[in-house]
Design a protein around this motif. Structure first.
Motif, PDB file in Angstrom:
ATOM      1  N   ILE A 117      -4.518  -1.676   8.262  1.00 37.40           N
ATOM      2  CA  ILE A 117      -4.719  -0.791   7.107  1.00 37.40           C
ATOM      3  C   ILE A 117      -5.445   0.479   7.535  1.00 37.40           C
ATOM      4  CG2 ILE A 117      -5.891  -0.570   4.879  1.00 37.40           C
ATOM      5  CD1 ILE A 117      -5.358  -3.534   4.415  1.00 37.40           C
ATOM      6  N   ARG A 123     -13.792  -4.410   2.252  1.00 41.24           N
ATOM      7  CA  ARG A 123     -13.644  -5.860   2.354  1.00 41.24           C
ATOM      8  C   ARG A 123     -14.833  -6.555   1.692  1.00 41.24           C
ATOM      9  NH1 ARG A 123     -13.191  -5.942   8.848  1.00 41.24           N
ATOM     10  NH2 ARG A 123     -12.566  -8.132   8.636  1.00 41.24           N
ATOM     11  N   SER A 159     -10.010 -11.054   3.600  1.00 38.02           N
ATOM     12  CA  SER A 159     -10.895 -10.006   4.122  1.00 38.02           C
ATOM     13  C   SER A 159     -11.435 -10.330   5.503  1.00 38.02           C
ATOM     14  CB  SER A 159     -12.061  -9.780   3.153  1.00 38.02           C
ATOM     15  OG  SER A 159     -12.830 -10.964   3.017  1.00 38.02           O
ATOM     16  N   ILE A 191       0.831  -1.202   0.000  1.00 39.29           N
ATOM     17  CA  ILE A 191       0.000   0.000   0.000  1.00 39.29           C
ATOM     18  C   ILE A 191       0.869   1.257   0.000  1.00 39.29           C
ATOM     19  CG2 ILE A 191      -1.615   1.343   1.420  1.00 39.29           C
ATOM     20  CD1 ILE A 191      -2.777  -1.390   2.339  1.00 39.29           C
ATOM     21  N   ASN A 238     -17.113   0.109   4.717  1.00 38.05           N
ATOM     22  CA  ASN A 238     -15.885  -0.665   4.570  1.00 38.05           C
ATOM     23  C   ASN A 238     -16.108  -2.100   4.099  1.00 38.05           C
ATOM     24  OD1 ASN A 238     -14.478   1.547   5.604  1.00 38.05           O
ATOM     25  ND2 ASN A 238     -14.648   0.821   7.700  1.00 38.05           N
ATOM     26  N   TYR A 289     -10.266   1.292   2.792  1.00 36.05           N
ATOM     27  CA  TYR A 289     -10.340  -0.090   2.333  1.00 36.05           C
ATOM     28  C   TYR A 289     -11.790  -0.528   2.264  1.00 36.05           C
ATOM     29  CZ  TYR A 289     -11.332  -1.364   7.177  1.00 36.05           C
ATOM     30  OH  TYR A 289     -11.917  -1.455   8.430  1.00 36.05           O
ATOM     31  N   VAL A 317      -7.846   0.339  -1.050  1.00 38.11           N
ATOM     32  CA  VAL A 317      -7.550  -1.055  -1.358  1.00 38.11           C
ATOM     33  C   VAL A 317      -8.789  -1.918  -1.157  1.00 38.11           C
ATOM     34  CG1 VAL A 317      -6.736  -1.547   0.995  1.00 38.11           C
ATOM     35  CG2 VAL A 317      -5.933  -2.960  -0.910  1.00 38.11           C
TER      36      VAL A 317
END
Length: 339
Positions: A137, A146, A128, A113, A157, A144, A121
């Motif tokens: 992160i 997931r 995840s 990253i 998220n 991010y 990301v």
């Protein structure tokens, strides 16, 4: 002479800032204005300069994809979905395969990253499901999203696929076909997705008053080879199940291979089903009954959520709380129980 953002603004009758908001898919632009600007952009062939955009906004316009998944077909579908949104909005996708069992796993992801200067990301299952990675992160200040089978995080998220409900549908379908002696090849039970799929299947069988005894459940590794191994244990007995459901299409394909080797006719003597609906499911013989997980749609939504996070103010952000629902696809590999 190349077309500039100022040209687009002038032709559209709006400000340069409004054009920028349209390009970055901001929610602070009316639909009519958005459509007008997009039409002008298309007509004049305007393409935003990624480097100039990055310098102006302190963004790289790069999104990352972190995964540790042996299913190449699944990864391909994710990339197709993500790239369809990235290319439309002027972003690039950087892919990073990882090894989640490594002692340096989290440090490796953080290094990726940092050196790639990512704006955000996407994290794929089963990685995840790693809460330590998500926390690292987040602490690093990188947005991010997931992809997961359960609600593991804040709505901004995560993109959730309701796989428990999908497996309930599969169980109900097989019971309707008259199957009462069913085998189940699960994925590794350390993964939430595997747990959710098995739990959904068992819950619906209980509702239907059908038992799934422990000896009919075997744990695979989500690979074709493990599907063969598990199918051998289920089908090499004198009393074999009339149907087998696998945690994914890779293992279901392994079941079909074993059935063929043992001269067990599918679907006349054995019904077989999988999960994912990858590209091979409709092409193998017999074509595979499975659960279609809209992977491309999930990836599209993940990219939209990441870009949404980059909007300058909370009021400009669009609410994206959709839950993706996989669904049953009936094909040739399942039939009414012959017993």
């Amino acid at each position: 002479m190349s077309v500039t953002i100022n040209d687009v603004a002038k032709l559209s009758g709006v400000s340069k800032r409004t054009v920028s908001r349209v390009i970055n898919r901001s929610g602070a632009v009316g639909e009519a204005t958005r459509e007008r600007v997009l039409q002008i952009i298309k007509e004049v062939g305007f393409s935003p300069d990624k480097q100039a955009r990055g310098l102006a906004s302190s963004r790289s316009y790069l999104l990352g994809l972190i995964y540790d998944n042996p299913d190449a077909l699944y990864i391909d579908q994710v990339q197709r979905g993500a790239l369809s949104v990235c290319s439309e909005l002027g972003y690039e996708l950087v892919v990073h395969p990882s090894y989640s069992k490594s002692a340096e796993f989290i440090d490796d992801c953080l290094s990726f990253i940092s050196r790639s200067k990512l704006d955000g990301v996407i994290i794929l299952p089963p990685v995840s499901e790693n809460k330590e990675l998500a926390a690292a992160i987040r602490d690093a200040g990188c947005p991010y999203v997931r992809l997961a089978s359960v609600d593991l995080d804040d709505a901004d998220n995560i993109v959730v696929s309701d796989e428990r409900a999908a497996m309930k549908e599969m169980a109900s379908y097989l019971v309707e076909l008259g199957h009462k002696d069913i085998g189940f090849i699960s994925g590794p039970q350390v993964y939430r997705s595997s747990i959710e799929r098995l739990a959904g299947f068992l819950a619906e069988l209980q509702v239907c008053n059908v038992q799934l005894p422990p000896h009919r459940i075997v744990e695979g590794k989500n690979s074709y080879e493990s599907g063969i191994e598990c199918a051998m244990s289920l089908l090499s007995t004198e009393s074999r199940p009339t149907a087998i459901v696998a945690n994914n299409d890779e293992m279901a394909a392994g079941v079909l291979r074993v059935a063929n080797n043992l001269n067990i006719k599918v679907p006349q003597e054995l019904s077989v089903a999988g999960f994912d609906d990858n590209i091979l499911a409709s092409r193998i013989i017999p074509s595979l009954t499975t659960i279609r997980r809209p992977v491309q749609n999930m990836a599209c939504l993940a990219v939209q959520k990441l870009i949404n996070k980059s909007q300058s103010t909370q009021s400009e952000r669009v609410k994206l709380d959709e839950v993706i629902t996989p669904y049953l696809v009936k094909r040739e590999s399942t039939n009414r129980c012959a017993k």
